[in-house]
Design a protein around this motif. Structure first.
Motif, mmCIF file in Angstrom:
data_model
loop_
_atom_site.group_PDB
_atom_site.id
_atom_site.type_symbol
_atom_site.label_atom_id
_atom_site.label_comp_id
_atom_site.label_asym_id
_atom_site.label_seq_id
_atom_site.Cartn_x
_atom_site.Cartn_y
_atom_site.Cartn_z
ATOM 1 N N LEU A 338 -45.702 -66.526 14.435
ATOM 2 C CA LEU A 338 -44.632 -66.428 13.449
ATOM 3 C C LEU A 338 -45.049 -65.600 12.233
ATOM 4 C CD1 LEU A 338 -43.375 -70.129 13.487
ATOM 5 C CD2 LEU A 338 -42.085 -68.142 14.296
ATOM 6 N N TYR A 339 -46.326 -65.349 12.078
ATOM 7 C CA TYR A 339 -46.852 -64.704 10.887
ATOM 8 C C TYR A 339 -47.570 -63.411 11.260
ATOM 9 C CZ TYR A 339 -45.902 -69.358 9.108
ATOM 10 O OH TYR A 339 -45.271 -70.532 8.773
ATOM 11 N N PRO A 340 -47.805 -62.548 10.273
ATOM 12 C CA PRO A 340 -48.476 -61.287 10.592
ATOM 13 C C PRO A 340 -49.921 -61.500 10.995
ATOM 14 C CG PRO A 340 -48.224 -61.554 8.212
ATOM 15 C CD PRO A 340 -47.435 -62.648 8.845
ATOM 16 N N SER A 341 -50.382 -60.639 11.854
ATOM 17 C CA SER A 341 -51.787 -60.654 12.245
ATOM 18 C C SER A 341 -52.486 -59.490 11.557
ATOM 19 C CB SER A 341 -51.919 -60.526 13.766
ATOM 20 O OG SER A 341 -51.395 -59.292 14.218
ATOM 21 N N PHE A 342 -53.691 -59.750 11.065
ATOM 22 C CA PHE A 342 -54.437 -58.761 10.309
ATOM 23 C C PHE A 342 -55.673 -58.350 11.103
ATOM 24 C CE2 PHE A 342 -52.195 -61.535 7.380
ATOM 25 C CZ PHE A 342 -51.491 -60.630 6.616
ATOM 26 N N TYR A 384 -35.694 -62.476 17.900
ATOM 27 C CA TYR A 384 -34.517 -63.188 18.416
ATOM 28 C C TYR A 384 -34.809 -64.664 18.721
ATOM 29 C CZ TYR A 384 -33.374 -58.284 19.047
ATOM 30 O OH TYR A 384 -33.183 -56.955 18.831
ATOM 31 N N GLY A 385 -35.668 -65.278 17.921
ATOM 32 C CA GLY A 385 -35.968 -66.693 18.093
ATOM 33 C C GLY A 385 -36.928 -67.014 19.220
ATOM 34 N N ILE A 387 -40.204 -66.553 19.479
ATOM 35 C CA ILE A 387 -41.456 -67.181 19.039
ATOM 36 C C ILE A 387 -41.211 -68.631 18.650
ATOM 37 C CG2 ILE A 387 -43.282 -67.107 17.314
ATOM 38 C CD1 ILE A 387 -42.973 -64.099 17.213
ATOM 39 N N LYS A 388 -40.140 -68.875 17.900
ATOM 40 C CA LYS A 388 -39.834 -70.260 17.516
ATOM 41 C C LYS A 388 -39.585 -71.130 18.743
ATOM 42 C CE LYS A 388 -37.976 -69.444 12.880
ATOM 43 N NZ LYS A 388 -36.805 -69.584 11.992
ATOM 44 N N ASN A 389 -38.898 -70.585 19.706
ATOM 45 C CA ASN A 389 -38.646 -71.367 20.916
ATOM 46 C C ASN A 389 -39.930 -71.606 21.705
ATOM 47 O OD1 ASN A 389 -35.820 -72.007 20.981
ATOM 48 N ND2 ASN A 389 -35.413 -69.823 21.216
ATOM 49 N N ASN A 390 -40.865 -70.678 21.644
ATOM 50 C CA ASN A 390 -42.158 -70.908 22.297
ATOM 51 C C ASN A 390 -42.912 -72.040 21.606
ATOM 52 O OD1 ASN A 390 -44.340 -70.355 24.136
ATOM 53 N ND2 ASN A 390 -45.401 -69.341 22.448
ATOM 54 N N VAL A 391 -42.820 -72.096 20.268
ATOM 55 C CA VAL A 391 -43.419 -73.216 19.536
ATOM 56 C C VAL A 391 -42.780 -74.528 19.969
ATOM 57 C CG1 VAL A 391 -43.768 -74.246 17.260
ATOM 58 C CG2 VAL A 391 -44.018 -71.777 17.557
#
Length: 528
Positions: A338-342, A384-385, A387-391
């Motif tokens: 859900l967040y950026p990767s650095f 489109y949701g 990632i949230k649905n994977n969580v």
């Protein structure tokens, strides 16, 4: 909102176009220390709660609640043959070896997860290529070389920093997955020891049932002889002879069925021992090549411990707990998306070609050095949701694992209670069966005496002989049930896996074979 956050992150990590190697290294170290210290996303696993009872429901006078549980429970039968069979199965059973190899696989997988804490891409590359440029290509410079050889060698590295704990959670998941395979191995060992003991008791029970059938065939053959003599002397009719023949044949028909079951049981024992179906006379009768043993009898003192011991001793309960722990960590892995990767990336190397004043053999000159590096970030903002649905998927799976843990505990209690009550009641049943079988044998003796004297008809002899066969067979099976139910109780208590402590989970021969084929490092010897 997403676009604004992307811009802020980019400007924060923006660096000057030219930066010294020392300052770049310092920046890298600062970023690594800062980002590595952030808390990991997702829940920290806690051991699931479960309902436990203080005492067993079954009569406590039959079982001891002593916490000193006998790990090698099969030794309570005082049967050297059984002890030898279980030892051989432990060393040779193929299903157990597969479970051990899964531990090796999980150890290697854990190594992969731990490797992600460091730069994920580190590679040295080199190339020599002949280049030919078309004279008709757009904006082609007639003064430039249209054919040359390019030499290049360099080192590239890329490091995605564990800002949100993605890799730390993945390591936790892999560690729990390794614990799952270890618990699965222990569970396989519990099942194996119980199956060997159970099959051995079945074999001994069938041997005794077969011996009793043969004994009754002898009795009934004598009855047929007496009936034939009395018929020849005119003392009775042919009916007695035919009844005697029918009764004898009915008993003789039991013998092939028992022999078939006995052969099938020995075939099953062979597979448990890791060998093809074969003659096991040498193992079952070490003192002689043929014969029969006795149904194992355990000592009266049976140690069951207390119900709470199940949570620490039963491998399948530990397996369910570790599976939940592994799934819990995957929630954090999913949330990190859900967040950026650095990342920190960099390249350094040498490049030269035989164009202009340069020659290919000048590649390692200082003028041929090139380098680039710096931080970068990546953020999937329009998903489109997904990632949230994977969580949500990972969370639902975690909740399933918690419920499964609770169900495993309840099932464990049920299995122990079922085996306890079956064991205690089988003892009582056997006492009644023994009395009935003894009385039936005496009734046959009396009926034969009275038949010879002519005081009773032959039907009385037939009925008593049939009843004797039935009661002796049920008495033998009841004695076998005592041992089988005790084995089931020890299996339900989770005993038997402790024998592998300090031992390798794969045979030495297999370990050597794998080491010759592949460099396993110290993974194959961690059990020692």
């Amino acid at each position: 909102m997403f676009l604004q956050e992307s811009f802020i992150t980019h400007t924060f990590f923006r660096t000057p176009r030219r930066v010294s190697a020392a300052s770049g290294l310092s920046l890298t170290l600062v970023l690594a220390l800062f980002l590595g210290g952030c808390s990991a996303l997702g829940p920290d696993f806690k051991k699931p709660e479960s309902n436990t009872s203080a005492d067993w429901l079954t009569d406590g006078s039959v079982f001891s609640t002593d916490s000193a549980f006998q790990e090698k429970w099969w030794e309570t039968f005082n049967d050297p043959v059984l002890n030898s069979l279980i030892e051989q199965a432990y060393g040779q059973n193929l299903s157990l070896q597969v479970a051990g190899l899964k531990i090796m696989e999980a150890r290697a997988q854990l190594g992969i997860s731990k490797g992600n804490r460091y730069p994920q891409s580190q590679k040295i590359s080199g190339s020599i290529s002949d280049v030919g440029i078309s004279d008709n290509s757009p904006n082609f410079n007639q003064a430039a070389d249209d054919s040359y050889t390019n030499h290049q060698v360099g080192f590239d590295a890329a490091w995605e920093l564990d800002f949100w704990g993605r890799f730390r959670r993945a390591i936790q998941s892999s560690e729990s997955s390794l614990a799952v395979t270890e618990a699965d191995y222990d569970d396989a060992l519990v099942i194996l020891t119980a199956d060997v003991a159970r099959t051995y008791v079945i074999i001994r029970t069938l041997e005794e049932r077969l011996a009793l059938v043969k004994s009754n065939i002898t009795f009934q053959s004598e009855s047929l002889r007496i009936a034939t003599i009395r018929f020849d002397n005119g003392a009775t009719t042919e009916l007695d002879v035919q009844q005697a023949k029918s009764n004898l044949a009915d008993t003789q028909a039991l013998e092939p069925s028992l022999i078939r079951s006995l052969r099938q049981a020995t075939n099953g024992l062979s597979v448990l021992l890791g060998m093809p179906p074969s003659d096991l006379s040498g193992l079952l009768y070490p003192q002689a090549k043929s014969g029969s043993g006795h149904i194992p009898l355990a000592s009266e003192a049976v140690t069951a411990g207390v119900p709470s011991d199940l949570l620490r001793r039963r491998p399948d309960v530990r397996l369910a707990e570790q599976f939940a722990a592994s799934q819990s960590a995957l929630i954090g892995v999913a949330k990190a998306d859900l967040y950026p990767s650095f990342s920190l990336t960099g390249s350094i190397g040498y490049q030269a070609s035989n164009t202009g004043s340069s020659e290919g053999n000048d590649i390692f000159n200082s003028e041929s050095l090139f380098f680039s590096g710096g931080p970068s970030f990546r953020w999937n903002i329009f998903n489109y949701g997904q990632i949230k649905n994977n969580v949500r998927i990972q969370d639902a799976r975690f909740q399933q694992s918690l419920v499964n843990y609770q169900n495993t505990v309840l099932t464990a209690y049920q299995e122990v209670e079922d085996a306890m009550v079956a064991y205690s009641q089988a003892q009582q049943e056997t006492g009644f069966r023994a009395t009935s079988a003894g009385a039936a044998l005496r009734a046959v003796e009396i009926a034969k005496i009275q038949y010879r004297e002519g005081s009773v008809d032959f039907q009385r002899v037939i009925d008593s002989e049939r009843f004797l066969v039935s009661q002796q067979d049920q008495w033998t099976q009841a004695r076998g049930d005592i041992a089988l139910n005790l084995i089931a109780m020890y299996k339900a208590l989770g005993g038997g896996w402790e024998v592998r402590k300090g031992q390798s989970v794969i045979p030495e021969r297999m370990r050597q074979e794998m080491e010759q084929r592949t460099n396993w490092g110290n993974l194959l010897g961690q059990d020692k």
